[in-house]
Design a protein around this motif. Structure first.
Motif, PDB file in Angstrom:
ATOM      1  N   ILE A 159       3.795  27.808 -10.567  1.00 33.09           N
ATOM      2  CA  ILE A 159       4.612  27.144 -11.580  1.00 33.09           C
ATOM      3  C   ILE A 159       4.606  27.992 -12.842  1.00 33.09           C
ATOM      4  CG2 ILE A 159       4.915  25.036 -12.927  1.00 33.09           C
ATOM      5  CD1 ILE A 159       3.650  23.547 -10.652  1.00 33.09           C
ATOM      6  N   CYS A 188      -1.387  20.886 -13.918  1.00 35.45           N
ATOM      7  CA  CYS A 188      -1.057  19.807 -12.975  1.00 35.45           C
ATOM      8  C   CYS A 188      -1.748  18.504 -13.388  1.00 35.45           C
ATOM      9  CB  CYS A 188      -1.481  20.173 -11.549  1.00 35.45           C
ATOM     10  SG  CYS A 188      -0.290  21.216 -10.684  1.00 35.45           S
ATOM     11  N   CYS A 191      -1.656  14.641 -11.756  1.00 37.96           N
ATOM     12  CA  CYS A 191      -0.424  14.439 -10.985  1.00 37.96           C
ATOM     13  C   CYS A 191      -0.650  14.711  -9.497  1.00 37.96           C
ATOM     14  CB  CYS A 191       0.649  15.378 -11.533  1.00 37.96           C
ATOM     15  SG  CYS A 191       2.196  15.322 -10.627  1.00 37.96           S
ATOM     16  N   CYS A 194       3.757  15.803  -5.683  1.00 37.00           N
ATOM     17  CA  CYS A 194       4.206  16.654  -4.575  1.00 37.00           C
ATOM     18  C   CYS A 194       3.516  16.259  -3.271  1.00 37.00           C
ATOM     19  CB  CYS A 194       3.997  18.136  -4.885  1.00 37.00           C
ATOM     20  SG  CYS A 194       2.340  18.568  -5.401  1.00 37.00           S
ATOM     21  N   CYS A 247       8.447  17.545  -8.944  1.00 41.06           N
ATOM     22  CA  CYS A 247       7.496  18.133  -9.889  1.00 41.06           C
ATOM     23  C   CYS A 247       8.012  17.984 -11.328  1.00 41.06           C
ATOM     24  CB  CYS A 247       7.278  19.608  -9.562  1.00 41.06           C
ATOM     25  SG  CYS A 247       6.130  20.395 -10.717  1.00 41.06           S
TER      26      CYS A 247
HETATM   27 FE1  SF4 Z   1       1.341  19.916  -9.902  1.00 40.67          FE
HETATM   28 FE2  SF4 Z   1       2.488  18.901  -7.703  1.00 40.67          FE
HETATM   29 FE3  SF4 Z   1       2.463  17.443  -9.938  1.00 40.67          FE
HETATM   30 FE4  SF4 Z   1       4.017  19.626  -9.793  1.00 40.67          FE
HETATM   31  S1  SF4 Z   1       4.228  17.724  -8.574  1.00 40.67           S
HETATM   32  S2  SF4 Z   1       2.647  19.056 -11.513  1.00 40.67           S
HETATM   33  S3  SF4 Z   1       2.760  20.960  -8.489  1.00 40.67           S
HETATM   34  S4  SF4 Z   1       0.661  18.099  -8.734  1.00 40.67           S
END
Ligand code: SF4
Length: 389
Positions: A159, A188, A191, A194, A247
């Motif tokens: 990212i 991250c 979160c 994904c 994301c």
């Molecule tokens: Fe990280 Fe996945 Fe959340 Fe994106 S979606 S911030 S890659 S944990």
């Protein structure tokens, strides 16, 4: 000098550039070994692992690596958008992963890295270099992270701050001495979007992708798609962006669907004309059309809550797949007809079984016929007011 290089890279349309040392990637070497042992990634020879993790193997005497990211949004330098047929208004079509919707990013990025390497040689006369874009031995993501381009997301993608993961990565390994950049902070946090969005549960844990379950891989693997994943593939024709779309670091953008009927009926030359410039072409027409049959069955069942009555047009398209001269197409057409169901599907499947000589296709047809027979029995039982009591 590094700042000059970076300014020049930006003028080439590159989204980010950073510098890494050319030290071996010891941590990644351990990860590759442990992923192989747990069966998450395909086996590699010891020599292959060394080549992936040792920049010196790409360029003897390597001292630095210039890592670069190119956005694959076509309006941000990622090349020209493909002209693909769209479905009629209100009709669901197929999805193509964003990186494959424009001109092949390998070519786009390589061209820019060639220019950047020429500039490097102006700054360091006589410097040697080797350019790699995806197909080279080095681990692009590991290089990008060490060069401070971004951090590893929990989906395993890099990212890039301000760009997200909608980027293609490449690098220039060189013997020019450049000062390395500092790594970027992982953002991250807590979160897990994904991991939750993966349609097949391939993201078993943060940073751990089971490639055997990954829809992006499955959609590009030739031959038969394992049956357990076909419904989960949804309407994906090539690649899968599920873990990227959710994301919060990625800009949300909806790409138009591609007409599934158009893909299923594409001849060899029109396929080359439509997809030849894109990464989506590299697995060929049969793989894309196989996926289109699966997608058509999936969207038909999603839109019509009565699997026994698929729209006539979808039924005809799937039945025509049974007459294709490629067994993989006939086999997936059989599965798709078994998924959508209906009297005509049963008739088409039985007729094909009588003429079919390929054992793999025969197996698919038999399974589809049995499934429909079970469903018919169930429906009949319900209509007669039957039950288990
Ligand atoms: Fe990280 Fe996945 Fe959340 Fe994106 S979606 S911030 S890659 S944990």
């Amino acid at each position: 000098m590094k700042q000059e290089l970076k300014a020049y890279a930006r003028s080439l349309g590159l989204a980010a550039v950073g510098v890494s040392s050319a030290e071996p990637f010891w941590r990644e070497r351990q990860l590759l070994l442990s992923r192989q042992q747990s069966g998450f990634s395909p086996p590699l020879s010891e020599d292959e692992i060394e080549r992936r993790c040792t920049p010196e193997r790409s360029l003897p005497g390597a001292r630095s690596i210039l890592a670069a990211a190119l956005s694959y949004f076509t309006d941000r330098g990622g090349g020209e958008e493909l002209q693909l047929a769209r479905p009629p208004e209100g009709v669901r079509g197929g999805r193509i992963a964003r990186y494959a919707r424009g001109r092949d990013y390998h070519a786009e990025l390589r061209e820019r890295l060639e220019h950047l390497a020429s500039f490097l040689r102006e700054v360091f006369p006589g410097a040697r270099y080797a350019i790699q874009v995806d197909t080279g031995p080095l681990l692009d993501r590991a290089v990008a992270v060490r060069a401070g381009l971004g951090w590893y997301g929990k989906n395993g993608l890099v990212i890039v701050p301000g760009e997200g993961s909608w980027v293609a990565l490449g690098e220039i390994v060189t013997d020019a001495p450049l000062e390395p950049d500092a790594p970027v902070q992982d953002s991250c946090g807590n979160c897990r979007r994904c991991l939750e969005a993966c349609p097949t549960g391939a993201l078993e844990a943060p940073y751990t992708v089971d490639t055997k379950r990954c829809v992006a891989r499955l959609s590009q693997t030739r031959g038969y798609i394992p049956q357990e994943f076909r419904v989960a593939m949804g309407n994906r024709l090539f690649g899968c962006d599920a873990c990227q779309e959710v994301c919060p670091h990625n800009c949300p953008r909806e790409d138009p669907d591609v007409d599934l009927a158009w893909v299923i009926e594409l001849g060899r030359t029109p396929f080359r004309e439509a997809f030849g410039e894109s990464a989506a072409a590299w697995r060929g027409r049969a793989t894309m059309q196989r996926n289109a049959l699966v997608a058509l069955a999936n969207v038909t069942c999603a839109e019509v809550p009565f699997p026994g009555r698929p729209p006539v047009e979808a039924e005809q398209l799937l039945a025509s797949g049974l007459q294709d001269d490629r067994p993989v197409i006939r086999g997936h057409a059989a599965w798709a007809l078994g998924r959508t169901g209906g009297w005509n599907a049963r008739i088409a499947l039985r007729a094909r079984l009588a003429a079919e000589g390929d054992p793999g296709v025969q197996g698919e047809i038999r399974q589809a016929v049995r499934k429909l027979a079970r469903e018919e029995e169930g429906t009949l039982g319900e209509e007669l007011g039957g039950g288990t009591g």
